[in-house]
Design an enzyme around this catalytic site. Structure first.
Site, PDB file in Angstrom:
ATOM      1  N   PRO A 130      36.005  38.649  44.263  1.00 26.21           N
ATOM      2  CA  PRO A 130      36.214  39.016  45.627  1.00 26.21           C
ATOM      3  C   PRO A 130      38.277  39.145  44.703  1.00 26.21           C
ATOM      4  CG  PRO A 130      35.029  37.716  46.190  1.00 26.21           C
ATOM      5  CD  PRO A 130      34.681  37.063  45.221  1.00 26.21           C
ATOM      6  N   ASN A 131      38.458  40.196  44.738  1.00 23.44           N
ATOM      7  CA  ASN A 131      39.706  41.192  44.935  1.00 23.44           C
ATOM      8  C   ASN A 131      40.887  40.914  43.370  1.00 23.44           C
ATOM      9  OD1 ASN A 131      40.629  40.892  47.457  1.00 23.44           O
ATOM     10  ND2 ASN A 131      40.416  38.863  48.301  1.00 23.44           N
ATOM     11  N   ARG A 161      41.914  25.247  47.730  1.00 27.44           N
ATOM     12  CA  ARG A 161      41.928  25.264  46.792  1.00 27.44           C
ATOM     13  C   ARG A 161      41.494  24.386  45.285  1.00 27.44           C
ATOM     14  NH1 ARG A 161      43.511  31.106  46.846  1.00 27.44           N
ATOM     15  NH2 ARG A 161      44.383  31.590  48.080  1.00 27.44           N
ATOM     16  N   ASN A 217      35.370  33.611  36.986  1.00 27.31           N
ATOM     17  CA  ASN A 217      36.037  32.905  37.857  1.00 27.31           C
ATOM     18  C   ASN A 217      35.918  33.418  39.305  1.00 27.31           C
ATOM     19  OD1 ASN A 217      37.845  32.972  39.643  1.00 27.31           O
ATOM     20  ND2 ASN A 217      39.665  33.999  37.919  1.00 27.31           N
ATOM     21  N   TYR A 223      49.752  35.839  39.536  1.00 30.36           N
ATOM     22  CA  TYR A 223      48.181  36.437  38.508  1.00 30.36           C
ATOM     23  C   TYR A 223      49.283  36.989  37.352  1.00 30.36           C
ATOM     24  CZ  TYR A 223      45.948  34.622  43.020  1.00 30.36           C
ATOM     25  OH  TYR A 223      45.284  33.982  43.516  1.00 30.36           O
ATOM     26  N   ALA A 273      38.025  33.185  45.882  1.00 29.51           N
ATOM     27  CA  ALA A 273      37.496  32.605  46.517  1.00 29.51           C
ATOM     28  C   ALA A 273      36.015  31.871  47.078  1.00 29.51           C
ATOM     29  CB  ALA A 273      38.177  33.118  48.043  1.00 29.51           C
ATOM     30  N   ARG A 327      48.297  24.318  44.349  1.00 38.89           N
ATOM     31  CA  ARG A 327      47.926  25.191  45.943  1.00 38.89           C
ATOM     32  C   ARG A 327      47.428  24.815  46.262  1.00 38.89           C
ATOM     33  NH1 ARG A 327      46.433  31.192  43.706  1.00 38.89           N
ATOM     34  NH2 ARG A 327      47.433  31.555  45.380  1.00 38.89           N
TER      35      ARG A 327
HETATM   36  O1  CA2 Z   1      43.833  31.073  39.960  1.00 38.14           O
HETATM   37  C1  CA2 Z   1      42.781  31.907  40.135  1.00 38.14           C
HETATM   38  O2  CA2 Z   1      42.213  32.995  39.507  1.00 38.14           O
HETATM   39  C2  CA2 Z   1      41.790  32.372  41.775  1.00 38.14           C
HETATM   40  O3  CA2 Z   1      40.555  32.256  40.982  1.00 38.14           O
HETATM   41  C3  CA2 Z   1      41.885  33.722  41.925  1.00 38.14           C
HETATM   42  C4  CA2 Z   1      42.003  34.083  43.787  1.00 38.14           C
HETATM   43  C5  CA2 Z   1      41.879  33.070  44.517  1.00 38.14           C
HETATM   44  O4  CA2 Z   1      41.054  33.398  45.894  1.00 38.14           O
HETATM   45  C6  CA2 Z   1      41.204  31.534  43.570  1.00 38.14           C
HETATM   46  O5  CA2 Z   1      41.909  30.476  44.537  1.00 38.14           O
HETATM   47  C7  CA2 Z   1      42.244  30.741  42.037  1.00 38.14           C
HETATM   48  C8  CA2 Z   1      41.786  35.070  44.237  1.00 38.14           C
HETATM   49  C9  CA2 Z   1      41.100  36.003  43.381  1.00 38.14           C
HETATM   50  C10 CA2 Z   1      42.731  36.927  44.099  1.00 38.14           C
HETATM   51  O6  CA2 Z   1      42.947  38.344  43.145  1.00 38.14           O
HETATM   52  C11 CA2 Z   1      44.437  38.777  43.712  1.00 38.14           C
HETATM   53  C12 CA2 Z   1      44.565  39.324  42.106  1.00 38.14           C
HETATM   54  C13 CA2 Z   1      45.690  40.059  42.412  1.00 38.14           C
HETATM   55  C14 CA2 Z   1      46.605  40.200  43.127  1.00 38.14           C
HETATM   56  C15 CA2 Z   1      45.779  39.705  44.743  1.00 38.14           C
HETATM   57  C16 CA2 Z   1      44.133  39.221  44.282  1.00 38.14           C
END
Ligand code: CA2
Length: 145
Positions: free
Chosen positions: A11-12, A112, A75, A24, A78, A108
Protein backbone atom coordinates in the site's frame (compact mmCIF):
# COMPACT_ATOMS: atom_id res chain seq x y z
CA UNK A 1 14.55 -21.03 -19.49
CA UNK A 2 14.94 -17.56 -17.87
CA UNK A 3 14.01 -17.58 -14.22
CA UNK A 4 11.49 -15.02 -13.03
CA UNK A 5 11.70 -12.78 -9.95
CA UNK A 6 8.46 -11.20 -8.72
CA UNK A 7 8.96 -7.82 -7.01
CA UNK A 8 5.83 -7.07 -4.97
CA UNK A 9 4.99 -3.72 -3.38
CA UNK A 10 2.27 -2.92 -0.88
CA UNK A 11 0.00 0.00 0.00
CA UNK A 12 0.88 3.59 -0.93
CA UNK A 13 4.11 2.72 -2.71
CA UNK A 14 2.47 3.97 -5.93
CA UNK A 15 3.24 7.40 -4.43
CA UNK A 16 6.98 6.74 -4.40
CA UNK A 17 8.84 9.77 -5.80
CA UNK A 18 5.66 11.85 -5.68
CA UNK A 19 5.18 12.50 -1.92
CA UNK A 20 7.38 12.58 1.23
CA UNK A 21 10.75 12.64 -0.65
CA UNK A 22 12.50 13.41 2.67
CA UNK A 23 11.67 9.85 3.77
CA UNK A 24 11.33 7.86 0.53
CA UNK A 25 13.46 9.84 -1.97
CA UNK A 26 12.71 11.17 -5.46
CA UNK A 27 12.79 7.97 -7.52
CA UNK A 28 9.57 6.30 -8.60
CA UNK A 29 8.50 2.66 -8.70
CA UNK A 30 9.09 2.78 -12.48
CA UNK A 31 12.73 3.70 -11.73
CA UNK A 32 12.91 0.69 -9.39
CA UNK A 33 11.47 -1.55 -12.13
CA UNK A 34 14.04 -0.29 -14.66
CA UNK A 35 16.99 -0.79 -12.30
CA UNK A 36 15.88 -4.28 -11.25
CA UNK A 37 15.28 -5.33 -14.87
CA UNK A 38 18.80 -4.18 -15.79
CA UNK A 39 20.40 -6.18 -12.96
CA UNK A 40 18.19 -9.13 -13.85
CA UNK A 41 19.37 -9.05 -17.48
CA UNK A 42 23.01 -9.22 -16.35
CA UNK A 43 22.18 -12.18 -14.10
CA UNK A 44 19.87 -14.07 -16.48
CA UNK A 45 16.76 -13.27 -14.43
CA UNK A 46 13.50 -11.83 -15.69
CA UNK A 47 11.64 -9.41 -13.39
CA UNK A 48 7.99 -8.52 -12.85
CA UNK A 49 7.31 -5.54 -10.56
CA UNK A 50 3.81 -5.02 -9.19
CA UNK A 51 2.17 -2.72 -6.64
CA UNK A 52 -1.22 -2.89 -4.95
CA UNK A 53 -2.99 -1.03 -2.18
CA UNK A 54 -5.03 -4.18 -1.43
CA UNK A 55 -3.87 -6.90 0.97
CA UNK A 56 -5.83 -9.65 -0.84
CA UNK A 57 -4.25 -8.69 -4.15
CA UNK A 58 -0.76 -9.08 -2.63
CA UNK A 59 -1.80 -12.51 -1.28
CA UNK A 60 -3.10 -13.53 -4.74
CA UNK A 61 0.14 -12.38 -6.38
CA UNK A 62 2.17 -14.45 -3.89
CA UNK A 63 0.05 -17.47 -4.88
CA UNK A 64 0.77 -16.66 -8.55
CA UNK A 65 4.49 -16.47 -7.75
CA UNK A 66 4.26 -20.07 -6.46
CA UNK A 67 3.61 -21.15 -10.06
CA UNK A 68 5.78 -18.65 -11.93
CA UNK A 69 8.64 -17.26 -9.85
CA UNK A 70 11.99 -18.57 -8.67
CA UNK A 71 12.17 -15.84 -5.99
CA UNK A 72 10.18 -13.02 -4.41
CA UNK A 73 11.42 -9.56 -3.45
CA UNK A 74 8.73 -7.87 -1.38
CA UNK A 75 8.21 -4.46 0.17
CA UNK A 76 4.92 -5.12 1.95
CA UNK A 77 4.81 -1.46 3.16
CA UNK A 78 2.38 -1.10 6.11
CA UNK A 79 1.28 -4.75 5.69
CA UNK A 80 4.74 -5.65 7.01
CA UNK A 81 3.59 -4.70 10.48
CA UNK A 82 0.01 -5.99 10.38
CA UNK A 83 -0.52 -8.87 7.97
CA UNK A 84 -0.55 -12.49 9.09
CA UNK A 85 -2.25 -13.19 5.71
CA UNK A 86 0.83 -12.01 3.78
CA UNK A 87 3.08 -14.05 6.09
CA UNK A 88 0.92 -17.17 5.63
CA UNK A 89 1.01 -16.74 1.84
CA UNK A 90 4.80 -16.31 1.84
CA UNK A 91 5.11 -19.46 3.94
CA UNK A 92 3.59 -21.41 1.02
CA UNK A 93 6.30 -20.15 -1.38
CA UNK A 94 9.28 -22.46 -1.72
CA UNK A 95 11.98 -20.16 -3.19
CA UNK A 96 13.99 -17.36 -1.60
CA UNK A 97 12.13 -14.33 -0.20
CA UNK A 98 13.87 -10.99 0.36
CA UNK A 99 12.10 -8.24 2.33
CA UNK A 100 12.95 -4.64 1.36
CA UNK A 101 12.23 -1.38 3.16
CA UNK A 102 13.27 1.90 1.61
CA UNK A 103 13.48 3.66 4.97
CA UNK A 104 15.40 2.52 8.04
CA UNK A 105 12.33 1.25 9.87
CA UNK A 106 14.22 0.67 13.15
CA UNK A 107 14.97 4.39 13.39
CA UNK A 108 11.26 5.20 13.05
CA UNK A 109 8.14 4.68 15.21
CA UNK A 110 8.08 1.58 17.44
CA UNK A 111 5.17 0.03 15.48
CA UNK A 112 7.49 -0.23 12.45
CA UNK A 113 10.07 -2.27 14.37
CA UNK A 114 8.09 -5.51 14.18
CA UNK A 115 7.69 -7.36 10.89
CA UNK A 116 5.51 -10.45 10.38
CA UNK A 117 7.19 -10.92 7.00
CA UNK A 118 10.66 -11.18 8.60
CA UNK A 119 9.51 -14.49 10.14
CA UNK A 120 9.73 -15.88 6.56
CA UNK A 121 12.25 -13.62 4.80
CA UNK A 122 15.68 -15.07 4.00
CA UNK A 123 17.18 -11.56 4.01
CA UNK A 124 15.98 -8.09 5.02
CA UNK A 125 17.09 -4.72 3.63
CA UNK A 126 16.22 -1.45 5.38
CA UNK A 127 17.44 2.11 4.99
CA UNK A 128 19.22 1.80 1.63
CA UNK A 129 16.61 3.87 -0.19
CA UNK A 130 15.54 2.32 -3.49
CA UNK A 131 19.08 0.96 -3.85
CA UNK A 132 17.84 -1.75 -1.45
CA UNK A 133 15.88 -3.31 -4.34
CA UNK A 134 19.05 -3.46 -6.50
CA UNK A 135 21.00 -5.01 -3.64
CA UNK A 136 18.18 -7.51 -3.13
CA UNK A 137 18.30 -8.41 -6.85
CA UNK A 138 22.05 -9.04 -6.67
CA UNK A 139 21.64 -11.17 -3.57
CA UNK A 140 18.76 -13.06 -5.21
CA UNK A 141 21.00 -13.84 -8.20
CA UNK A 142 23.61 -15.21 -5.80
CA UNK A 143 21.06 -17.31 -3.87
CA UNK A 144 19.72 -18.80 -7.12
CA UNK A 145 23.24 -19.54 -8.35
O1 CA2 B 1 10.40 1.97 4.24
C1 CA2 B 1 9.59 1.28 3.61
O2 CA2 B 1 9.82 0.86 2.49
C2 CA2 B 1 8.22 0.97 4.22
O3 CA2 B 1 7.88 -0.36 3.85
C3 CA2 B 1 7.26 1.95 3.59
C4 CA2 B 1 5.84 1.87 4.16
C5 CA2 B 1 5.87 1.93 5.68
O4 CA2 B 1 4.57 1.71 6.19
C6 CA2 B 1 6.82 0.88 6.26
O5 CA2 B 1 6.84 1.03 7.67
C7 CA2 B 1 8.21 1.08 5.72
C8 CA2 B 1 5.01 3.04 3.65
C9 CA2 B 1 4.89 3.08 2.16
C10 CA2 B 1 4.35 4.40 1.78
O6 CA2 B 1 4.98 4.81 0.62
C11 CA2 B 1 4.96 6.13 0.30
C12 CA2 B 1 5.87 6.53 -0.62
C13 CA2 B 1 5.94 7.85 -0.99
C14 CA2 B 1 5.07 8.75 -0.43
C15 CA2 B 1 4.15 8.34 0.50
C16 CA2 B 1 4.07 7.02 0.86
Amino acid sequence: MTRMIHILNGPNLNLLGKRQPEIYGHDTLDDVATQCAEIGREAGLETLLRQSNWEGQIVDWIHEAREQAAGIIINPAALTHTSVAVLDALNTFEGPVIEVHISQVHKREAFRHHSYVSLRADAVMAGFGIHGYSLAMRHMAKLLG
